[in-house]
Design a protein around this motif. Structure first.
Motif, PDB file in Angstrom:
ATOM      1  N   SER A 183       0.846  -1.187   0.000  1.00 55.17           N
ATOM      2  CA  SER A 183       0.000   0.000   0.000  1.00 55.17           C
ATOM      3  C   SER A 183       0.885   1.242   0.000  1.00 55.17           C
ATOM      4  CB  SER A 183      -0.918   0.015   1.228  1.00 55.17           C
ATOM      5  OG  SER A 183      -0.177   0.214   2.409  1.00 55.17           O
TER       6      SER A 183
ATOM      7  N   SER B  44      -6.391   7.536  -0.566  1.00 61.16           N
ATOM      8  CA  SER B  44      -6.934   6.175  -0.618  1.00 61.16           C
ATOM      9  C   SER B  44      -7.968   5.962   0.474  1.00 61.16           C
ATOM     10  CB  SER B  44      -5.802   5.153  -0.457  1.00 61.16           C
ATOM     11  OG  SER B  44      -6.328   3.852  -0.331  1.00 61.16           O
TER      12      SER B  44
ATOM     13  N   GLU C 131      -8.455   3.093   1.751  1.00 61.91           N
ATOM     14  CA  GLU C 131      -7.954   1.972   2.534  1.00 61.91           C
ATOM     15  C   GLU C 131      -7.426   2.451   3.879  1.00 61.91           C
ATOM     16  OE1 GLU C 131      -4.877  -1.762   1.872  1.00 61.91           O
ATOM     17  OE2 GLU C 131      -4.494   0.149   0.879  1.00 61.91           O
TER      18      GLU C 131
ATOM     19  N   ASN D 244     -10.758  -3.572   5.686  1.00 55.24           N
ATOM     20  CA  ASN D 244     -10.408  -3.283   4.294  1.00 55.24           C
ATOM     21  C   ASN D 244     -11.024  -4.285   3.336  1.00 55.24           C
ATOM     22  OD1 ASN D 244      -8.897  -0.947   4.787  1.00 55.24           O
ATOM     23  ND2 ASN D 244      -7.019  -2.092   5.154  1.00 55.24           N
TER      24      ASN D 244
END
Length: 436
Positions: free
Chosen positions: A26, A84, A86, A343
């Motif tokens: 990530s 993001s 996430e 997630n």
């Protein structure tokens, strides 16, 4: 070429750190992992300021260019991470925390750092013994020691597990000196001389003592704290070689090197070691590394890093605290699986039901930790007692000596007229293991 000798290993390690960062899964983790190679470049630049002019000219521009590239990359990745949806996977269950990459994830232990600093800087410091269970944070505590104590002390971390891979006294001494030099550089940017290899040829421990006198001159007025991590593994070297020279050397340091203090870190108290250890561990002051207190456990859960989002409701936090009892590894392990669950399901809030739902994944990911606890740290009678307690069975003969040993090891406690696991998550694992 000889001119690359002191620099090439650093450059290789920096490039390996950068590669590991860009292979992370990530943008947030990539930017975070870049912190370590960037920090190493800062230290390389500082070292070049004191190096030969030709080195500064040859390698200074390389360091500056790498630093610019990586800092630009980190800034770009930080922007991508913020954009993001996430949740940042910032929990690190498993390896010891390294300040260069883990940053503020290390929580608590203020009392331990204060006690170490007070005792080491006393006029007659004792030999310190930092002990606790597996994955309780001993190595992480040593890694952060230089950042949590004053500059008048230089912690020198030596990994005994690496030392005992040596098969000769000379190899042992060379590895010891190498680790001390590297640790001084990392902890205080203190550049100690490496002993000449040929000096170890005849009597390596005498050569090591001579070298330590040279180290004292370079260190100035600083107190040198020799931290021997996993100290009990010295028994492996003694058993393999039939020589107690490393222990005799340590005793010499403890008794005659006033500029040096010694801290031993491990999972065992001296009375659990072979009998000959009693000759070497006189005047030892024990410091127990127990569970994190509730405030520090909550900080680890809710604010593992700066700007971490508020993803836990109060019931979930309370349940994590209850299940893990503040055991650092287990706390990070549960939180890791919770972030993975959110997630995967594209959610942003953890509730108490989520905590129960991730426990099978926690037991699977933490398999080696639980297996080591059950198979390697317990005796048969202790396993039998723990099984009975986990299943809620009442035994006629409590086996007090067995129970007392489990209490001393912070596995059991006596509460409301009954024995129970100090860490409820361990009781759940034992119950799951024995019932299938």
């Amino acid at each position: 070429p000889p001119a690359l000798g002191p620099w090439l290993p650093q450059f290789v390690e920096i490039s390996q750190g950068a590669r590991a960062a860009f292979e992370a899964t990530s943008p947030y983790r990539q930017s975070e992992l870049l912190s370590r190679p960037i920090a190493m470049l800062h230290k390389a630049r500082e070292a070049l300021a004191f190096a030969k002019a030709v080195d500064a000219t040859s390698f200074g521009s390389v360091v500056d260019r790498w630093q610019g590239l990586l800092e630009t990359a980190r800034q770009t990745l930080e922007v991508q991470a913020r954009a993001s949806a996430e949740i940042q996977q910032v929990y690190l269950p498993g390896p010891a925390l390294d300040p260069d990459s883990a940053g503020a994830r290390f929580k608590g232990r203020v009392d331990i750092f204060r006690a170490i600093e007070t005792m080491v800087l006393a006029p007659q410091p004792p030999v310190l013994l930092l002990y606790g269970g597996r994955r309780s944070g001993k190595t992480s505590t040593l890694n952060y020691l230089a950042r949590r104590v004053g500059p008048e002390m230089t912690p020198l971390l030596v990994d005994v597990q690496s030392l005992v891979t040596a098969t000769t006294l000379r190899g042992f001494c060379e590895e010891f000196a190498r680790q001390v030099v590297e640790s001084a550089r990392r902890a205080r940017n203190l550049h100690l001389p490496l002993p000449k290899a040929e000096s170890f040829a005849s009597d390596p421990f005498i050569a090591l003592q001579t070298w330590m006198s040279e180290v004292e001159k370079v260190a100035g007025a600083k107190t040198l704290l020799l931290c021997m991590d996993e100290y009990e593994r010295l028994s492996e070297f003694v058993d393999a070689t039939g020589r107690r020279a490393p222990l005799n050397f340590l005793r010499h340091v403890m008794q005659h090197r006033r500029r040096w203090a010694v801290l031993l870190a491990g999972s065992h108290m001296p009375d659990a070691l072979p009998g000959y250890w009693s000759d070497y561990l006189i005047n030892t002051q024990a410091l127990r590394l127990s569970y994190l207190n509730e405030a520090d456990t909550r900080a680890l859960i809710q604010k593992p890093v700066d700007d971490f989002p508020d993803i836990y409701d109060e019931a979930a936090v309370a349940e994590i605290v209850r299940l893990t009892r503040g055991q650092p590894y287990l706390t990070q392990l549960v939180c890791y699986e919770l972030v993975e669950r959110l997630n995967l399901e594209k959610r942003t809030q953890v509730n108490r039901e989520d905590v129960a739902a991730v426990l099978p994944a926690v037991f699977e990911r933490g398999y080696h930790y639980f297996r080591e606890f059950w198979e390697e740290s317990l005796m048969d009678e202790q396993r039998r007692r723990l099984t009975a307690i986990a299943l809620g069975q009442v035994e006629d003969a409590p086996g007090q000596s067995v129970v007392n040993a489990l209490i001393q090891a912070e596995i059991l406690e006596f509460h409301d007229s009954m024995y129970r696991f100090q860490v409820p998550l361990m009781a759940l694992w034992v119950r799951r293991k024995v019932t299938g």
